[in-house]
Design a protein around this motif. Structure first.
Motif, mmCIF file in Angstrom:
data_model
loop_
_atom_site.group_PDB
_atom_site.id
_atom_site.type_symbol
_atom_site.label_atom_id
_atom_site.label_comp_id
_atom_site.label_asym_id
_atom_site.label_seq_id
_atom_site.Cartn_x
_atom_site.Cartn_y
_atom_site.Cartn_z
ATOM 1 N N TYR D 245 -12.239 102.651 25.847
ATOM 2 C CA TYR D 245 -11.567 102.965 27.105
ATOM 3 C C TYR D 245 -11.235 104.452 27.137
ATOM 4 O O TYR D 245 -11.520 105.175 26.181
ATOM 5 C CB TYR D 245 -10.310 102.096 27.255
ATOM 6 N N ASP D 246 -10.608 104.864 28.229
ATOM 7 C CA ASP D 246 -10.413 106.297 28.417
ATOM 8 C C ASP D 246 -9.539 106.937 27.351
ATOM 9 O O ASP D 246 -8.588 106.337 26.860
ATOM 10 C CB ASP D 246 -9.779 106.545 29.789
ATOM 11 N N HIS D 247 -9.879 108.186 27.069
ATOM 12 C CA HIS D 247 -9.053 109.086 26.271
ATOM 13 C C HIS D 247 -8.774 108.549 24.869
ATOM 14 O O HIS D 247 -7.639 108.578 24.387
ATOM 15 C CB HIS D 247 -7.736 109.394 27.012
ATOM 16 N N THR D 249 -8.916 105.496 23.624
ATOM 17 C CA THR D 249 -8.302 104.183 23.431
ATOM 18 C C THR D 249 -9.393 103.137 23.184
ATOM 19 O O THR D 249 -10.382 103.093 23.913
ATOM 20 C CB THR D 249 -7.472 103.773 24.668
#
Lengths: 416, 181, 87, 969
Positions: D245-247, D249
């Motif tokens: 997931y983003d950034h 994660t």
């Protein structure tokens, strides 16, 4: 080619060699009477009804990717007519009636299954709000039944009635609500439109809209210029970009909505269940997967994928409502891009450019609207006048304050 | 005349499980100090009488039983002592608004890793850290009070939920302790 | 998704509330025509690319933030406090 | 069959388990699949559509066939991969998706009907007659479809979620992953190493070989020992990273307790949210099947799986094994089998130039074209040139080459790149920021390649972290990967691509024939890739068959993409904590216990619990109690806990100015010691909330909000302050939790209040004063939500319970007592006070008759937008009262008597109703078109749902004491 059980058997006996393409793959012509930008559910239905209802067959549907590549194939497949504000009520009622004849209309089994939708409520106040809704549905000619807690238990014995954060007070049953097979709707309309002479042109991205003296003249595409007397923008998820080609700034912000499907399971959920308090809704597909979703991820996005906080929230909602689904495993998640309007209702209207029309702003309720949206957009494009059941879906209603805010959450795009 | 007996949210409850202890503690007075624009200097003067200063973001300062905890932009909670006269700031009594839970033990950090979306390991969250964050779905202020110790401030009305969730996490961490990875 | 609050540092998206485009900061002055209000409240560029939008560190320091962000890649290139923004 | 001297299972720890009612023995370290194969159980499942007999295909989580139900003491778990499930003492499993027994599945009739069940057949039929779809066809289809079953009982299992953080996340512990973890770990970086299986080593545990001169197993043990000793390395086994997931994660699923009998508080699974600055994807590669006629029989397995069962579990899945493979890498299985004394019937290699050094018959330039054996493989047909060779064999190890396990690199919409050389998709660099694919996951199929790339990626990560390290990469096998792509063997029969969903090459060709030429169309039309294996075994081959059918190359045909999760994840794991009350925090009043002690049913009000009513002996319905409580307040005195209302303390020189901006009316002119009702709008002109604000001092106000909108208002105030007037001298903070506040209402309220104040105060209506009660500083407000003379008394929360009990006791001596939400609601309806039932978000000040509260003298939030033409005027529905003698209901709609009842004639709707013991009538608050002009009219109230049809009188919404004499008494 007409589809039927007999045809399936005869083809089966001869090695299934006789099936012909569901639609042609034509090259774009230089000019059409009508160009529809967007080969999703709404665009294909618009083209179909232009041909079917208005005899306008010199039509092209221009699709950037493949037919049905947008939200028509990325939703939780719920079909319902349970709105309560005048303006929405009659529109979705009309849509549901079209759904009920869609297989025969299209000679395509879209597996419309009216298994009943139950909206749960968890307080007296919510009950009253649902009663208002249910009465509006009946006043409109649709169906609604108020269930008390025991009534809900009869339908949905597997809910956690005893040990849940927001106890179940009852539900509003919409017996004609249900589901359909999403892709089949796009394919059915595509096949129907194609058979009536509409050119479905895939891998053809519109890059500009030609306007002269305030009148639309055609579009520029990756496959060349196409002239048209009328152009319809029907591109949920990309409405702002395409409208910007005509100098328009829309009352839309794009958001991602995630949905989930589990591995196949034997039948266990026989309704559509909606748990508004937890922003969770679920049904089981004919293949056996539990199909469910929740709220937007809430931040503007074109990424067609979501993030974990909303995933977890949806799963937690499922666990508090119906802990029997705990051991079902999520197979796939996906995100659709939603045109969110400031009141949660759509737009089917003319624009400031003569001959240019727009159908957008379906928020996250566009799937069930496909038949009526196509019907009304076709009516508008053919006659120049809004259809009776879509006359409140005006583009200028935000400026004038004639809002259709079912949720009552106000002019914040992501709250609907 | 009514006889008003004071009661804390959890009546001083405590629990020990698998080497981790959870207890409600009485923090004494809690006063929010929110600086007005231009109030930095005059407020500092007032705080100096306690030997304290406005703490930087994500930290708290402790002196002789008095703590001043960063809680936001130009805002802090003075905990444990009655506030002195402070000019240039809005002072608001918060003493009764919070329940304070002390969690300690070697596995305390493992317990909170089940509930708090911030890295609380010592390297990332040294003693003296104050965080505004969440304990599961509840807003909280978390203080790193020792190598193995935390104090957690939650809204008083949610104290039972906070307790329940931390207790649950303690049970699961304890149950795992006997399992070989 | 993670956002770096200028005060609290890098935090999980779950701590933040999203409001909408930065447009909401540019409130029309008293007596502005209704068209300006329509633009302020409703109409959006809605760019597929870099945008500036408003987030609230609701479970943190309660500061409103202007986040510079790409709506296609979700890359975040800047976060500033609304209260201390360069006007 | 178990082979002596092979495998990593613990032969000193035998384990008994049960499958389909029969008891078997296995060893600790076995999976259910390995243990069943050791017991010569080959038939383990039935396919989705044709109910074909199926056996174990793989040795990992990608398994499409060997899905079983695991039956626990309290519940059962469907679709469990036998290839992942570890056996433990007492494990009970059963086969699924069968009608009858596994051997005699009645639904196997579908297999004979297969010509009529081709791709998409259901779109073309079942349409007539219309009513038969829901009545007959759909139920039949639903029953036949699906795989395993949920029990329908609540899942009472324990699950947890947790957060973890690291500098470097290493996904997979084969040679690439171990090398990466070792490099980053030695550099001192904070490392998490996730391994899906229960033991570290990945394919090294199956394939053997040597690394740095050591047997691979020894090298693994050595590295693992070092990693375990490093405090900065966290090893997570049985943990599958499921999503990127983003950034930075990542989601990961840990199987905590699934491999042992249930134990109290021990989670079954834990869903991790891992935040990593850098990630190394060392997830290896998945071997791919080859499509040939009847390639789905039990006994036909992936070659790598055969090798894993042999070397890791000491099991051979047959007595006479044949290998069908198109790479040199796959030959290792034949060598290992022969070394273990197993007969290798033949090696079939489609590459004409392949070697034939093995000590068994080797057919190069040949293909397997068919198989036989209904419930288990007994033989295959091999075509070599024009010759067909029959080979007796009970196990076919097949390999069509390898697909890098690049799924996570696609989770952010990245598309993989086609490599002609590898005949496979490889990850696109940078597709997931911070994630680097290494080893086989990146197409480096040799052990050497894995070690080198794992090391390099970790080195880059630690350098980016500002760390340095020097680690030597050990020597290892570096065999070139030479493949001749083979997706499907030519033939006319059914050849399976997607085993789990029963999609054959014919289906894909049919899709193309019918115009479903886009890969997405093909997948959706055939359902290829939508089964539990998520297309892991079939996506690339199906794409290749489609490319062939449409005369395009693979890259032109499209790419395949993957979405989270990498492996299916239980709802319970990702939803851990949500069960029962865990879904949202519970907020309790200080009077909670006192109310419960009095038998009050507690109801949810937002997150709060509030007493509904306080029953007295002899009362049998809530209405009796409610009516009594209403009369009590109207006649004597009642006590209610109103602490749930939001309270915001606002201070500063500009506090009044700030309130003027957020409220429609003016507060800067409010005298100190007075309270004023305020109306707050959203910026879009609709009512946001209402409440009172008190001026406690020159620069000090206390705002109250409704319970429902407390959080909303706080957020709104923060926005207005920070966005528009951050430089004003105003600060505010919630004090909702700091004060317990009780309403004291009724003709005897003043008497009661005076009885407990240390110093009596005389407050005017809408006055506020500091008071002392029993030595405690409190605040007294003279405000009323009941229409009677009313006070609200606030004390610090710690004294709340004591004060409530005291107030109730005092009230009771005066003939009064506590009242709950029901009575509170009746009292406010009688007085025409609105709540969020009325201000439901679509209502303007004009609609509720408060347009005069919008000050013309100043700007305020929402003022401009409220002037839009659609926001006011007679077409809108306006707040009115309704009065009648028959029961009425909220949610009913209003019509002009004598008109038809339908949408177009709808005049409005009812928001709140009650039986009023005071007025002696049913009262309602409603919104009626042009309602204020229609007082005195008769209106027809229709509630279809509750069967009500009642004529009401339209009237002013204030039914009780319209002049407010009681309030001001």
């Amino acid at each position: 080619m007409r589809y039927s059980g007999l045809k399936v058997i005869t083809e089966g006996l001869f090695g299934n060699r006789g099936w012909t393409p569901a639609w042609r793959d034509p090259a774009p012509k230089a000019e059409y009477d009508v160009v529809i930008i967007g080969g999703g559910g709404h665009g294909l239905a618009t083209a179909y009804y232009l041909a079917k209802n208005h005899g306008i067959t010199n039509v092209a549907v221009l699709e950037k990717g493949y037919l049905g590549s947008g939200n028509i194939g990325r939703n939780t497949t719920i079909v319902r007519a349970n709105y309560f504000l005048p303006g929405n009520s009659e529109f979705y009622s009309h849509s549901l009636k079209l759904w009920e004849g869609l297989e025969a209309e299209l000679n395509y089994n879209v597996m419309h299954s009216q298994r009943g939708l139950i909206n749960l409520f968890h307080s007296d106040g919510q009950r009253d709000a649902f009663v208002r809704r249910g009465n509006a549905m009946i006043n409109q000619g649709d169906d609604a039944i108020l269930l008390d807690r025991e009534g809900v238990r009869e339908h949905l014995p597997y809910l956690d009635f005893d040990n849940t954060r927001f106890p179940i007070y009852g539900g509003l049953l919409h017996p004609r609500g249900g589901t359909a097979r999403h892709d089949a709707v796009a394919w059915g309309y595509a096949r129907g439109a194609d058979r009536r002479g509409v050119d479905l042109i895939q891998n053809c991205e519109v890059t500009g809209i030609d306007i002269e003296g305030g009148v639309v003249r055609g579009v520029q595409t990756t496959r060349g210029a196409i002239r048209a007397r009328r152009v319809g923008i029907v591109v949920a998820g990309r409405s702002s970009q395409v409208a910007a080609m005509a100098g328009m700034r829309l009352p839309i912000e794009s958001h991602v909505l995630q949905a989930f499907v589990t591995e196949g399971l034997k039948p266990v959920i026989n309704h559509v269940v909606s748990f508004g308090m937890g922003h969770f809704y679920i049904s089981q597909s004919d293949k056996g997967g539990l199909v469910f979703g929740g709220d937007l991820d809430f931040y503007a996005s074109y990424a067609a994928r979501g993030n974990l906080p909303m995933v977890e929230h949806v799963m937690e909602a499922g666990m508090t409502l119906m802990p029997m689904i705990g051991r079902a495993k999520v197979l796939r998640s996906w995100g659709g891009i939603m045109d969110m309007t400031p009141d949660g209702s759509p737009i089917i209207d003319r624009t400031h450019v003569e001959g240019l029309f727009i159908d957008c702003g379906w928020n996250y309720g566009g799937f069930k609207a496909v038949p009526a949206s196509g019907w009304c957009m076709a009516h508008l494009m053919a006659t120049g006048e809004p259809h009776e059941v879509a006359r409140k879906f005006r583009l200028d209603r935000f400026a004038t304050g004639h809002l259709l805010d079912e949720e009552g959450t106000g002019s914040q795009h992501n709250l609907h | 005349m009514p006889d008003l007996i004071a009661k804390s949210a959890l009546e001083g409850r405590s629990l020990a499980l698998g080497g981790v202890t959870l207890a409600e503690v009485d923090p004494g007075p809690i006063t929010s100090i929110a600086l007005y624009p231009g109030g930095t200097k005059t407020a500092a003067k007032g705080l100096r009488t306690l030997g304290l200063a406005m703490p930087g973001p994500n930290s708290f300062i402790e002196k002789k039983g008095a703590r001043i905890v960063w809680t936001g932009r130009e805002q802090a909670f003075l905990i444990g002592v009655a506030p002195p006269a402070i000019e240039g700031a809005a002072l608001t009594d918060q003493s009764d608004g919070w329940a304070v839970l002390a969690l300690s033990g070697v596995a305390a950090v493992e317990v909170l890793a089940r509930l708090v979306p911030v890295d609380l390991r010592l390297a990332a969250c040294p003693v003296g850290t104050a965080l505004r964050t969440q304990v599961n779905h509840m807003n909280a202020v978390i203080l790193r009070t020792g190598d193995y110790g935390f104090e957690i401030l939650v809204f008083r009305s949610m104290a039972r939920t906070a307790w329940h969730e931390i207790e649950n996490a303690m049970h699961m961490v304890q149950a795992r302790a006997g399992t070989k990875i | 998704m993670r956002l770096t609050c200028p005060l609290c540092g890098e935090r999980d998206r779950r701590e933040f509330y999203y409001y909408g485009a930065e447009d909401y900061l540019h409130r029309p002055s008293e007596g502005a025509p209704l068209s300006e209000w329509d633009s302020y409240l409703h109409l959006r560029d809605n760019v597929a690319g870099v945008v500036r939008d408003l987030w609230y560190h609701e479970a943190g320091c309660a500061q409103w933030l202007v986040v510079t962000r790409n709506t296609v890649t979700h890359e975040i290139s800047g976060v500033e406090l609304v209260a201390e923004r360069a006007k | 069959m178990r082979v002596d001297g092979k495998g990593l299972i613990d032969r000193t720890k035998p384990v008994r388990f049960c499958f389909d009612g029969r008891d078997y023995a296995g060893y600790k370290g076995d999976t259910l699949a390995s243990a069943l194969l050791a017991n010569d159980v080959r038939l383990v499942g039935r396919s989705f559509k044709y109910h074909r007999p199926r056996g174990v295909l793989t040795a990992g989580s990608e398994e499409p066939n060997a899905l079983v139900e695991v039956v626990g003491p309290s519940n059962q778990t469907p679709n469990v991969r036998a290839t992942v499930q570890e056996v433990f003492e007492g494990l009970v499993a059963q086969s699924q998706n069968r009608l009858g027994s596994l051997r005699f599945d009645l639904l196997a009739v579908n297999d004979y009907l297969s010509p009529f069940l081709s791709a998409g057949f259901y779109y073309k039929t079942f349409m007539w007659p219309r009513a038969f779809w829901e009545g007959l066809y759909e139920p039949l289809i639903r029953r036949a479809a699906g795989l395993g079953s949920l029990s329908g009982r609540h899942d009472e299992g324990v699950y947890e979620k947790a957060f973890a953080f690291c500098d470097v996340l290493v996904i997979g512990s084969g040679p690439a992953g171990l090398m990466a973890a070792l490099t980053a770990g030695r550099a001192g970086a904070d490392v998490i190493l996730c391994e899906e299986s229960h033991a570290l080593g990945g394919r090294l545990l199956s394939d053997g070989g040597t690394i740095g001169g050591l047997p691979a197993g020894d090298w693994v043990a050595q590295v693992v020992a070092e990693l375990e000793a490093l405090p900065n390395v966290r090893i997570m086994v049985r943990t599958t990273v499921t999503g990127a997931y983003d950034h930075g994660t990542y989601g990961a699923l840990e199987r905590v307790g699934l491999h042992k009998p249930a134990r109290p508080n021990l989670p079954r699974e834990c869903f991790w949210r891992i935040v990593a600055k850098h990630a190394v994807l060392a997830s290896g590669a998945l071997e791919r099947p080859v499509a040939f006629e009847n390639n789905d029989r039990p006994g036909i397995m992936m070659a790598s799986a055969v090798r894993t069962y042999l070397n890791r579990y000491g099991v051979v899945p047959g007595r006479r094994v044949t290998l069908f493979a198109n790479t040199d890498q796959a030959r290792g299985v034949a060598r290992d089998l022969m070394a273990a004394g197993v007969t290798v019937a033949a090696i079939v290699d489609p590459r004409p130039d392949a070697s034939s050094v093995e000590d068994c018959p080797v057919h190069v330039g040949a293909e397997v074209v068919g198989s036989r054996g209904r419930l288990g493989l007994s033989g295959i047909q091999v075509r070599k040139g024009s010759e067909i060779i029959e080979i007796e064999t009970d196990c076919l190890a097949m390999s069509g080459g390898w697909n890098p396990t690049l799924h996570l690199t696609c989770h952010m919409n990245g598309r993989p790149r086609w490599s002609e050389e590898l005949a496979a998709f490889v990850p696109m660099e940078g597709a997931v920021p911070g994630l680097v694919a290494v080893g086989a996951a990146n197409g480096s199929f040799s052990t050497h390649g894995a070690l080198v790339t794992g090391h390099a990626a970790a080195l880059k990560a630690v350098e980016a972290l500002g760390r340095k390290v020097s680690v030597a990469v050990p020597e290892a096998e570096d065999m070139p990967y030479r493949i001749k792509a083979l997706w499907a063997v030519e033939g006319t029969g059914r050849a399976w691509l997607d085993f789990a969903n029963d999609v054959t090459t014919k289906d894909v060709k049919l899709a193309a024939q019918e115009g479903f030429r886009s890969v997405e169309h093909m997948k959706r039309y055939t359902t290829q890739g939508m089964a539990p294996d998520q297309g892991k075994n079939s996506n690339v081959a199906a794409l290749a068959v489609l490319a062939d059918a449409t005369g395009r190359g693979i890259p032109e045909t499209g790419t395949t993409t993957f979405r989270p999760p990498y492996v299916p994840v239980s709802i319970a794991a990702m939803g851990a904590g949500g069960r029962a009350e865990g879904f949202a925090p519970q907020r309790f009043l200080t009077s909670d216990q006192a109310s419960r002690d009095r038998g009050a049913p507690m109801i949810e009000a937002g997150l709060w619990y509030r007493p509904s009513y306080f029953p007295k002996p002899g009362e049998t319905t809530w209405r009796e109690a409610c009516d009594r409580e209403v009369r009590m307040v109207r006649e004597t005195v009642g006590i209610a806990d109103v602490s749930t209302l939001g309270k915001i303390d606002i201070q500063g020189r500009d506090a009044g100015r700030f309130l003027d901006f957020v409220y429609t009316n003016t507060f800067s002119t409010l005298p100190v010691g007075r309270v004023r009702y305020g109306l707050m709008l959203r910026e879009d002109g609709h009512v946001l909330d209402d409440g009172t604000s008190a001026r406690l001092g020159e620069n000090h106000y206390l705002m109250t909000t409704t319970t429902a909108a407390a959080g909303l208002v706080m957020r709104h105030l923060d926005f207005v302050h920070q966005a528009f007037c951050a430089d004003w001298q105003v600060r505010f903070i919630s004090v909702t939790e700091a004060w317990a506040q009780f309403a004291v209402a009724g003709p005897k309220a003043r008497e009661l209040v005076l009885s407990f104040l240390e110093t009596p105060v005389e407050l005017p209506f809408m006055g506020v004063a500091p008071v002392r009660i029993g030595g405690v500083d409190g605040r007294l407000f003279r405000i009323s939500f009941s229409g009677e003379e009313g006070y609200e008394i606030a004390v610090p929360t710690r004294y709340g319970e004591a004060l409530f009990r005291d107030l109730v006791a005092r009230a009771e001596t005066m003939g009064g007592g506590p009242y709950g939400m029901e009575a509170l609601n009746v009292l406010r309806i009688e007085k025409g006070f609105i709540t969020h039932a009325e201000i439901h978000g679509r209502v303007t000040a004009h609609d509720i008759g408060m347009e005069k509260m919008v000050s013309a003298k100043k700007d305020c939030i929402g003022k401009a937008a409220a002037t839009r033409p659609g926001m006011w005027g007679p077409e809108r529905e306006q707040l009115v009262g309704l009065k009648t003698h028959a029961p009425i209901s909220a949610g009913a709609h209003l019509f002009v008597p004598g008109t038809e009842v339908h949408r177009e004639t709808d005049q409005g709707y009812v928001t709140s109703v009650c039986w009023s013991p005071t007025v002696g009538a049913w009262l309602g608050l409603a919104f009626l078109k042009d309602g204020r002009a229609r007082h005195g009219e008769k209106i027809r109230l229709v509630d279809h749902l509750r069967g009500l049809d009642v004529i009401c009188e339209v009237c002013d919404p204030v039914f009780h004491d319209p002049e407010g004499e009681k309030l001001r008494a």
